[in-house]
Design a protein around this motif. Structure first.
Motif, mmCIF file in Angstrom:
data_model
loop_
_atom_site.group_PDB
_atom_site.id
_atom_site.type_symbol
_atom_site.label_atom_id
_atom_site.label_comp_id
_atom_site.label_asym_id
_atom_site.label_seq_id
_atom_site.Cartn_x
_atom_site.Cartn_y
_atom_site.Cartn_z
ATOM 1 N N SER A 40 0.839 -1.202 0.000
ATOM 2 C CA SER A 40 0.000 0.000 0.000
ATOM 3 C C SER A 40 0.870 1.247 0.000
ATOM 4 C CB SER A 40 -0.914 0.010 1.226
ATOM 5 O OG SER A 40 -0.138 0.149 2.405
ATOM 6 N N THR A 41 0.197 2.375 -0.013
ATOM 7 C CA THR A 41 0.850 3.672 0.119
ATOM 8 C C THR A 41 0.213 4.384 1.304
ATOM 9 O OG1 THR A 41 1.168 3.767 -2.274
ATOM 10 C CG2 THR A 41 1.401 5.841 -1.057
ATOM 11 N N ILE A 42 1.040 5.008 2.125
ATOM 12 C CA ILE A 42 0.551 5.730 3.295
ATOM 13 C C ILE A 42 0.915 7.199 3.104
ATOM 14 C CG2 ILE A 42 0.681 5.960 5.800
ATOM 15 C CD1 ILE A 42 1.632 2.970 5.785
ATOM 16 N N ILE A 43 -0.058 8.068 3.327
ATOM 17 C CA ILE A 43 0.189 9.502 3.214
ATOM 18 C C ILE A 43 -0.141 10.188 4.536
ATOM 19 C CG2 ILE A 43 -0.124 9.632 0.719
ATOM 20 C CD1 ILE A 43 -2.976 10.698 1.214
ATOM 21 N N GLU A 44 0.444 11.347 4.724
ATOM 22 C CA GLU A 44 0.192 12.161 5.912
ATOM 23 C C GLU A 44 -0.209 13.550 5.418
ATOM 24 O OE1 GLU A 44 2.883 11.754 9.520
ATOM 25 O OE2 GLU A 44 3.419 13.735 8.758
ATOM 26 N N VAL A 45 -1.436 13.942 5.740
ATOM 27 C CA VAL A 45 -1.978 15.219 5.269
ATOM 28 C C VAL A 45 -2.718 15.913 6.408
ATOM 29 C CG1 VAL A 45 -2.148 14.549 2.835
ATOM 30 C CG2 VAL A 45 -4.028 14.046 4.373
ATOM 31 N N PRO A 46 -2.945 17.208 6.287
ATOM 32 C CA PRO A 46 -3.609 17.947 7.371
ATOM 33 C C PRO A 46 -5.068 17.586 7.604
ATOM 34 C CG PRO A 46 -2.393 19.450 5.938
ATOM 35 C CD PRO A 46 -2.393 18.101 5.277
ATOM 36 N N THR A 47 -5.797 17.226 6.531
ATOM 37 C CA THR A 47 -7.234 16.996 6.688
ATOM 38 C C THR A 47 -7.695 15.768 5.918
ATOM 39 O OG1 THR A 47 -7.871 18.305 4.750
ATOM 40 C CG2 THR A 47 -7.652 19.498 6.845
ATOM 41 N N VAL A 48 -8.817 15.223 6.347
ATOM 42 C CA VAL A 48 -9.436 14.106 5.635
ATOM 43 C C VAL A 48 -9.848 14.545 4.234
ATOM 44 C CG1 VAL A 48 -11.417 12.550 5.610
ATOM 45 C CG2 VAL A 48 -10.211 12.963 7.740
ATOM 46 N N GLU A 49 -10.323 15.755 4.117
ATOM 47 C CA GLU A 49 -10.744 16.273 2.806
ATOM 48 C C GLU A 49 -9.575 16.247 1.817
ATOM 49 O OE1 GLU A 49 -13.528 17.499 5.841
ATOM 50 O OE2 GLU A 49 -11.378 17.876 5.732
ATOM 51 N N GLU A 50 -8.406 16.673 2.275
ATOM 52 C CA GLU A 50 -7.239 16.660 1.394
ATOM 53 C C GLU A 50 -6.869 15.223 1.014
ATOM 54 O OE1 GLU A 50 -2.620 18.219 1.104
ATOM 55 O OE2 GLU A 50 -3.916 19.021 2.678
ATOM 56 N N ALA A 51 -6.980 14.310 1.966
ATOM 57 C CA ALA A 51 -6.690 12.901 1.689
ATOM 58 C C ALA A 51 -7.612 12.376 0.599
ATOM 59 C CB ALA A 51 -6.841 12.070 2.957
ATOM 60 N N PHE A 52 -8.915 12.639 0.731
ATOM 61 C CA PHE A 52 -9.864 12.148 -0.266
ATOM 62 C C PHE A 52 -9.604 12.773 -1.641
ATOM 63 C CE2 PHE A 52 -12.923 10.958 3.278
ATOM 64 C CZ PHE A 52 -12.719 9.606 3.106
ATOM 65 N N GLU A 53 -9.205 14.024 -1.660
ATOM 66 C CA GLU A 53 -8.893 14.690 -2.927
ATOM 67 C C GLU A 53 -7.721 13.993 -3.625
ATOM 68 O OE1 GLU A 53 -6.746 18.847 -3.903
ATOM 69 O OE2 GLU A 53 -8.590 19.039 -2.731
ATOM 70 N N ILE A 54 -6.694 13.677 -2.860
ATOM 71 C CA ILE A 54 -5.513 13.017 -3.420
ATOM 72 C C ILE A 54 -5.844 11.604 -3.878
ATOM 73 C CG2 ILE A 54 -3.234 12.090 -2.814
ATOM 74 C CD1 ILE A 54 -3.125 14.613 -0.859
ATOM 75 N N ILE A 55 -6.606 10.882 -3.067
ATOM 76 C CA ILE A 55 -6.963 9.509 -3.424
ATOM 77 C C ILE A 55 -7.847 9.490 -4.669
ATOM 78 C CG2 ILE A 55 -8.216 7.468 -2.647
ATOM 79 C CD1 ILE A 55 -7.152 8.277 0.229
ATOM 80 N N LYS A 56 -8.748 10.435 -4.763
ATOM 81 C CA LYS A 56 -9.582 10.530 -5.967
ATOM 82 C C LYS A 56 -8.703 10.772 -7.195
ATOM 83 C CE LYS A 56 -13.173 13.192 -8.237
ATOM 84 N NZ LYS A 56 -13.979 14.405 -8.224
ATOM 85 N N GLU A 57 -7.719 11.650 -7.044
ATOM 86 C CA GLU A 57 -6.805 11.937 -8.148
ATOM 87 C C GLU A 57 -6.029 10.674 -8.563
ATOM 88 O OE1 GLU A 57 -3.605 15.489 -8.967
ATOM 89 O OE2 GLU A 57 -4.901 15.673 -7.208
ATOM 90 N N ALA A 58 -5.566 9.911 -7.575
ATOM 91 C CA ALA A 58 -4.833 8.672 -7.849
ATOM 92 C C ALA A 58 -5.749 7.649 -8.519
ATOM 93 C CB ALA A 58 -4.249 8.114 -6.556
ATOM 94 N N HIS A 59 -6.981 7.561 -8.041
ATOM 95 C CA HIS A 59 -7.972 6.639 -8.618
ATOM 96 C C HIS A 59 -8.225 6.979 -10.091
ATOM 97 C CE1 HIS A 59 -11.532 3.987 -8.337
ATOM 98 N NE2 HIS A 59 -12.091 4.866 -9.150
ATOM 99 N N GLU A 60 -8.475 8.236 -10.364
ATOM 100 C CA GLU A 60 -8.748 8.677 -11.739
ATOM 101 C C GLU A 60 -7.528 8.525 -12.634
ATOM 102 O OE1 GLU A 60 -11.653 9.445 -13.107
ATOM 103 O OE2 GLU A 60 -12.619 9.037 -11.173
ATOM 104 N N LEU A 61 -6.339 8.660 -12.059
ATOM 105 C CA LEU A 61 -5.103 8.507 -12.825
ATOM 106 C C LEU A 61 -5.020 7.112 -13.461
ATOM 107 C CD1 LEU A 61 -2.334 9.569 -13.704
ATOM 108 C CD2 LEU A 61 -1.453 8.871 -11.451
ATOM 109 N N MET A 62 -5.522 6.114 -12.779
ATOM 110 C CA MET A 62 -5.492 4.751 -13.323
ATOM 111 C C MET A 62 -6.263 4.660 -14.639
ATOM 112 S SD MET A 62 -3.585 3.193 -11.138
ATOM 113 C CE MET A 62 -2.772 4.793 -11.054
#
Length: 100
Positions: A40-62
């Motif tokens: 897996s990949t583990i990230i550290e971000v200030p907010t849950v919202e930012e985490a979901f934004e990044i994960i959505k970007e990674a998901h769409e990148l596929m």
């Protein structure tokens, strides 16, 4: 800080390393602190919202990379009582392993 573990899998692919490499590049361009593990990949971000934004970007990148079907799994550690970073969690365990 919010610590988030996620896995993005383009289904039907035999090798995932090229896809994971693109996610790591994405995190690098965004300046996100991350830890790559074998599963897996583990990230550290200030907010849950930012985490979901990044994960959505990674998901769409596929899909941009040609995947036809993608499965994404997310696990969130969100503490409100105090700030804990990735290395703090690991250090706490290792101190106990070594009798500290």
């Amino acid at each position: 800080m919010v610590i988030v573990e996620f896995v993005v899998v383009p289904l039907g692919e035999k090798s995932l390393s090229r896809y994971v490499a693109e996610i790591v590049k994405l995190l690098g361009t965004r300046g996100i602190k991350y830890q790559l593990t074998p599963m897996s990949t583990i990230i550290e971000v200030p907010t849950v919202e930012e985490a979901f934004e990044i994960i959505k970007e990674a998901h769409e990148l596929m899909f941009k990379l040609g995947a036809q079907r993608v499965s994404t799994t997310v696990r969130i550690d969100d503490r409100r009582d105090r700030s804990v970073r990735m290395e703090d969690k690991v250090r706490s365990v290792m101190e106990k392993v070594h009798g500290g």
